[in-house]
Design an enzyme around this catalytic site. Structure first.
Site, PDB file in Angstrom:
ATOM      1  N   SER A   1       0.808  -1.313   0.024  1.00 51.40           N
ATOM      2  CA  SER A   1      -0.083   0.007  -0.052  1.00 51.40           C
ATOM      3  C   SER A   1       0.893   1.234   0.039  1.00 51.40           C
ATOM      4  O   SER A   1       2.193   1.055   0.412  1.00 51.40           O
ATOM      5  CB  SER A   1      -0.963  -0.096   1.288  1.00 51.40           C
ATOM      6  OG  SER A   1      -1.667   1.241   1.415  1.00 51.40           O
TER       7      SER A   1
ATOM      8  N   TYR B   1      -2.106  -1.359  10.178  1.00 51.94           N
ATOM      9  CA  TYR B   1      -1.993  -1.534   8.808  1.00 51.94           C
ATOM     10  C   TYR B   1      -0.649  -1.019   8.149  1.00 51.94           C
ATOM     11  O   TYR B   1      -0.132  -1.813   7.456  1.00 51.94           O
ATOM     12  CB  TYR B   1      -3.223  -0.556   8.090  1.00 51.94           C
ATOM     13  CG  TYR B   1      -3.386  -0.773   6.786  1.00 51.94           C
ATOM     14  CD1 TYR B   1      -4.196  -2.097   6.259  1.00 51.94           C
ATOM     15  CD2 TYR B   1      -2.975  -0.065   6.015  1.00 51.94           C
ATOM     16  CE1 TYR B   1      -4.338  -1.970   4.765  1.00 51.94           C
ATOM     17  CE2 TYR B   1      -3.444  -0.039   4.349  1.00 51.94           C
ATOM     18  CZ  TYR B   1      -3.998  -1.133   4.061  1.00 51.94           C
ATOM     19  OH  TYR B   1      -4.201  -1.425   2.885  1.00 51.94           O
TER      20      TYR B   1
ATOM     21  N   LYS C   1       2.124  -3.387   6.157  1.00 44.31           N
ATOM     22  CA  LYS C   1       2.466  -2.848   4.905  1.00 44.31           C
ATOM     23  C   LYS C   1       3.843  -2.526   4.879  1.00 44.31           C
ATOM     24  O   LYS C   1       4.329  -2.795   3.791  1.00 44.31           O
ATOM     25  CB  LYS C   1       1.645  -1.736   4.331  1.00 44.31           C
ATOM     26  CG  LYS C   1       0.049  -2.265   4.075  1.00 44.31           C
ATOM     27  CD  LYS C   1      -0.352  -3.401   3.284  1.00 44.31           C
ATOM     28  CE  LYS C   1      -1.700  -3.937   3.074  1.00 44.31           C
ATOM     29  NZ  LYS C   1      -1.839  -4.943   2.298  1.00 44.31           N
TER      30      LYS C   1
HETATM   31  N1  LIG Z   1      -8.632  -0.311  -1.513  1.00 42.21           N
HETATM   32  C1  LIG Z   1      -7.682   0.455  -1.293  1.00 42.21           C
HETATM   33  O1  LIG Z   1      -7.839   1.734  -1.212  1.00 42.21           O
HETATM   34  C2  LIG Z   1      -6.224  -0.107  -0.911  1.00 42.21           C
HETATM   35  C3  LIG Z   1      -5.243   0.747  -1.033  1.00 42.21           C
HETATM   36  C4  LIG Z   1      -3.935   0.110  -0.787  1.00 42.21           C
HETATM   37  C5  LIG Z   1      -3.675  -1.108  -0.615  1.00 42.21           C
HETATM   38  N2  LIG Z   1      -4.889  -1.997  -0.517  1.00 42.21           N
HETATM   39  C6  LIG Z   1      -4.751  -3.411  -0.225  1.00 42.21           C
HETATM   40  O2  LIG Z   1      -5.191  -4.165  -1.465  1.00 42.21           O
HETATM   41  C7  LIG Z   1      -5.387  -5.295  -1.366  1.00 42.21           C
HETATM   42  C8  LIG Z   1      -6.701  -6.057  -1.597  1.00 42.21           C
HETATM   43  O3  LIG Z   1      -7.910  -5.067  -0.955  1.00 42.21           O
HETATM   44  P1  LIG Z   1      -9.107  -4.548  -1.482  1.00 42.21           P
HETATM   45  O4  LIG Z   1      -8.905  -3.081  -1.628  1.00 42.21           O
HETATM   46  O5  LIG Z   1      -9.171  -5.086  -3.003  1.00 42.21           O
HETATM   47  O6  LIG Z   1     -10.393  -5.043  -0.533  1.00 42.21           O
HETATM   48  P2  LIG Z   1     -11.431  -6.181  -0.637  1.00 42.21           P
HETATM   49  O7  LIG Z   1     -12.074  -5.924   0.676  1.00 42.21           O
HETATM   50  O8  LIG Z   1     -12.300  -5.535  -1.662  1.00 42.21           O
HETATM   51  O9  LIG Z   1     -10.694  -7.325  -1.020  1.00 42.21           O
HETATM   52  C9  LIG Z   1      -9.969  -8.108  -0.048  1.00 42.21           C
HETATM   53  C10 LIG Z   1     -10.402  -9.688   0.134  1.00 42.21           C
HETATM   54  O10 LIG Z   1      -9.438 -10.260   0.554  1.00 42.21           O
HETATM   55  C11 LIG Z   1     -10.207 -11.329   1.269  1.00 42.21           C
HETATM   56  N3  LIG Z   1      -9.649 -11.794   2.600  1.00 42.21           N
HETATM   57  C12 LIG Z   1      -9.648 -11.111   3.852  1.00 42.21           C
HETATM   58  N4  LIG Z   1      -9.046 -11.813   4.775  1.00 42.21           N
HETATM   59  C13 LIG Z   1      -8.638 -13.089   4.149  1.00 42.21           C
HETATM   60  C14 LIG Z   1      -7.860 -14.169   4.741  1.00 42.21           C
HETATM   61  N5  LIG Z   1      -7.565 -14.306   5.917  1.00 42.21           N
HETATM   62  N6  LIG Z   1      -7.578 -15.011   3.537  1.00 42.21           N
HETATM   63  C15 LIG Z   1      -8.019 -14.729   2.251  1.00 42.21           C
HETATM   64  N7  LIG Z   1      -8.469 -13.984   1.676  1.00 42.21           N
HETATM   65  C16 LIG Z   1      -9.217 -12.834   2.856  1.00 42.21           C
HETATM   66  C17 LIG Z   1     -11.414 -10.730   1.040  1.00 42.21           C
HETATM   67  O11 LIG Z   1     -12.704 -11.764   1.628  1.00 42.21           O
HETATM   68  C18 LIG Z   1     -11.752 -10.117   0.278  1.00 42.21           C
HETATM   69  O12 LIG Z   1     -12.250 -10.507  -0.678  1.00 42.21           O
HETATM   70  C19 LIG Z   1      -5.272  -5.424   0.344  1.00 42.21           C
HETATM   71  O13 LIG Z   1      -3.948  -6.193   0.627  1.00 42.21           O
HETATM   72  C20 LIG Z   1      -5.429  -4.274   0.852  1.00 42.21           C
HETATM   73  O14 LIG Z   1      -4.607  -3.842   1.911  1.00 42.21           O
HETATM   74  C21 LIG Z   1      -6.062  -1.455  -0.737  1.00 42.21           C
END
Ligand SMILES: NC(=O)c1ccc[n+]([C@@H]2O[C@H](COP(=O)([O-])OP(=O)(O)OC[C@H]3O[C@@H](n4cnc5c(N)ncnc54)[C@H](O)[C@@H]3O)[C@@H](O)[C@H]2O)c1
Length: 287
Positions: free
Chosen positions: A143, A156, A160
């Site tokens: 992130s 978090y 990260k």
């Molecule tokens: N959305 C943002 O703004 C953003 C920004 C920076 C980083 N990220 C990172 O992107 C990645 C994806 O997140 P997203 O934003 O698509 O969120 P999201 O919630 O839409 O998707 C995350 C997925 O991870 C799954 N998950 C949760 N716990 C789990 C586990 N223990 N085992 C397997 N699967 C699990 C959830 O069921 C979900 O389907 C994450 O690592 C998040 O930290 C997101």
């Protein structure tokens, strides 16, 4: 990894958001895709979307914080497709609130999924990929919060920053080994996903009283000016599809740092490193 057609990709957290979009882009590049997620219904929906569009995909319900579950994921992928060429360690969750208000279960949950999930993914899949001796690629989702320290996202941020250094070390170790395995670390700013509803998949054993609020309550109400300012500093909110396209391009061109908001990231990272070099206190994050 230029040639993707017919190769096998495993994407964790592919039931939603960025993971689903990456799985879709990889499938459209003619990779065979293993969709892994803790949420069975969401995972099944991704698989149905991919197979419905004529792609080859299976789902394997996985808890990435559990090493045995990640091993079972690799076993299932190999049993079905015979190899794994790309692993995207992407599943992630978050809590918000002052760092001293995070409970032990908040820390265990966030570090378990975000950091241990990536550790297990590297530990289980990389030896397999080295053994195969074919070109491969590892993508780890960190992130922008892996490069700077956002207020009220303590667990978090820690998870990260860990993913960024894991990825940098993996890159160096693979280079020393002469392995034909590329590494990318994805450092997104804000993306329109379900991350703000992370609590939906929080396991019962790690629920308990949470001192920190869930992200949704914290950010949607913008009750917390420091966090809102810092998140405002992250720039525009992107669609998961845009991020999926960036990941596909990074795999094809073997790009290590994948910045979805490059301009603002450069400004914030430079400010952090200037703080360190000048030995001054962290500069406030402002949009
Ligand atoms: N959305 C943002 O703004 C953003 C920004 C920076 C980083 N990220 C990172 O992107 C990645 C994806 O997140 P997203 O934003 O698509 O969120 P999201 O919630 O839409 O998707 C995350 C997925 O991870 C799954 N998950 C949760 N716990 C789990 C586990 N223990 N085992 C397997 N699967 C699990 C959830 O069921 C979900 O389907 C994450 O690592 C998040 O930290 C997101």
């Amino acid at each position: 990894m230029e040639k993707l057609e017919g190769k096998v990709a495993v994407v964790t957290g592919a039931g939603s958001g960025i993971g689903r979009a990456v799985a879709t882009h990889l499938a459209e590049a003619r990779m065979r895709v293993v969709v892994a997620d803790i949420e069975q219904g969401a995972m099944d929906a991704t698989v149905a979307q991919l197979t419905g569009a004529g792609h080859e995909a299976i789902g394997v319900q996985t808890d990435v914080s559990d090493g045995e579950s990640v091993q079972a994921l690799a076993d299932a992928a190999v049993a079905r497709f015979g190899a794994v060429h790309l692993i995207h360690n992407n599943a992630g969750v978050g809590v918000g609130g002052p760092i001293w208000a995070h409970t032990e279960s908040d820390w265990r949950w966030v570090l378990g999924v975000n950091l241990w999930g990536v550790i297990h993914g590297i530990r289980v899949f990389v030896p397999l990929m080295i053994e195969q001796g074919e070109p491969g690629h590892v993508v780890n989702t960190a992130s922008m919060a892996g490069l700077i320290s956002v207020p009220h996202l303590g667990a978090y941020n820690v998870s990260k920053h860990g993913v960024v250094t894991l990825s940098e070390t993996l890159h160096r170790d693979l280079q020393l080994q002469g392995a034909r395995i590329g590494v990318s670390v994805l450092c997104p700013g804000l993306v329109m996903t379900n991350i703000f509803e992370s609590q939906r998949n929080r396991p019962e054993g790690l629920s308990g009283e949470t001192g920190a609020g869930n992200l949704s309550a914290l950010i949607r109400t913008a009750a917390d000016d420091a966090t809102a300012d810092a998140l405002g500093a992250f720039g525009d909110v992107l669609s998961p599809d845009e991020v999926g396209a960036s990941v596909l391009d990074a795999v094809r061109t073997d790009r290590f740092y994948v910045l979805t908001h490059p301009e603002i990231t450069r400004v914030l990272v430079r400010a952090r490193y200037d703080d360190i070099v000048e030995t001054r206190s962290p500069t406030a994050l402002r949009p």
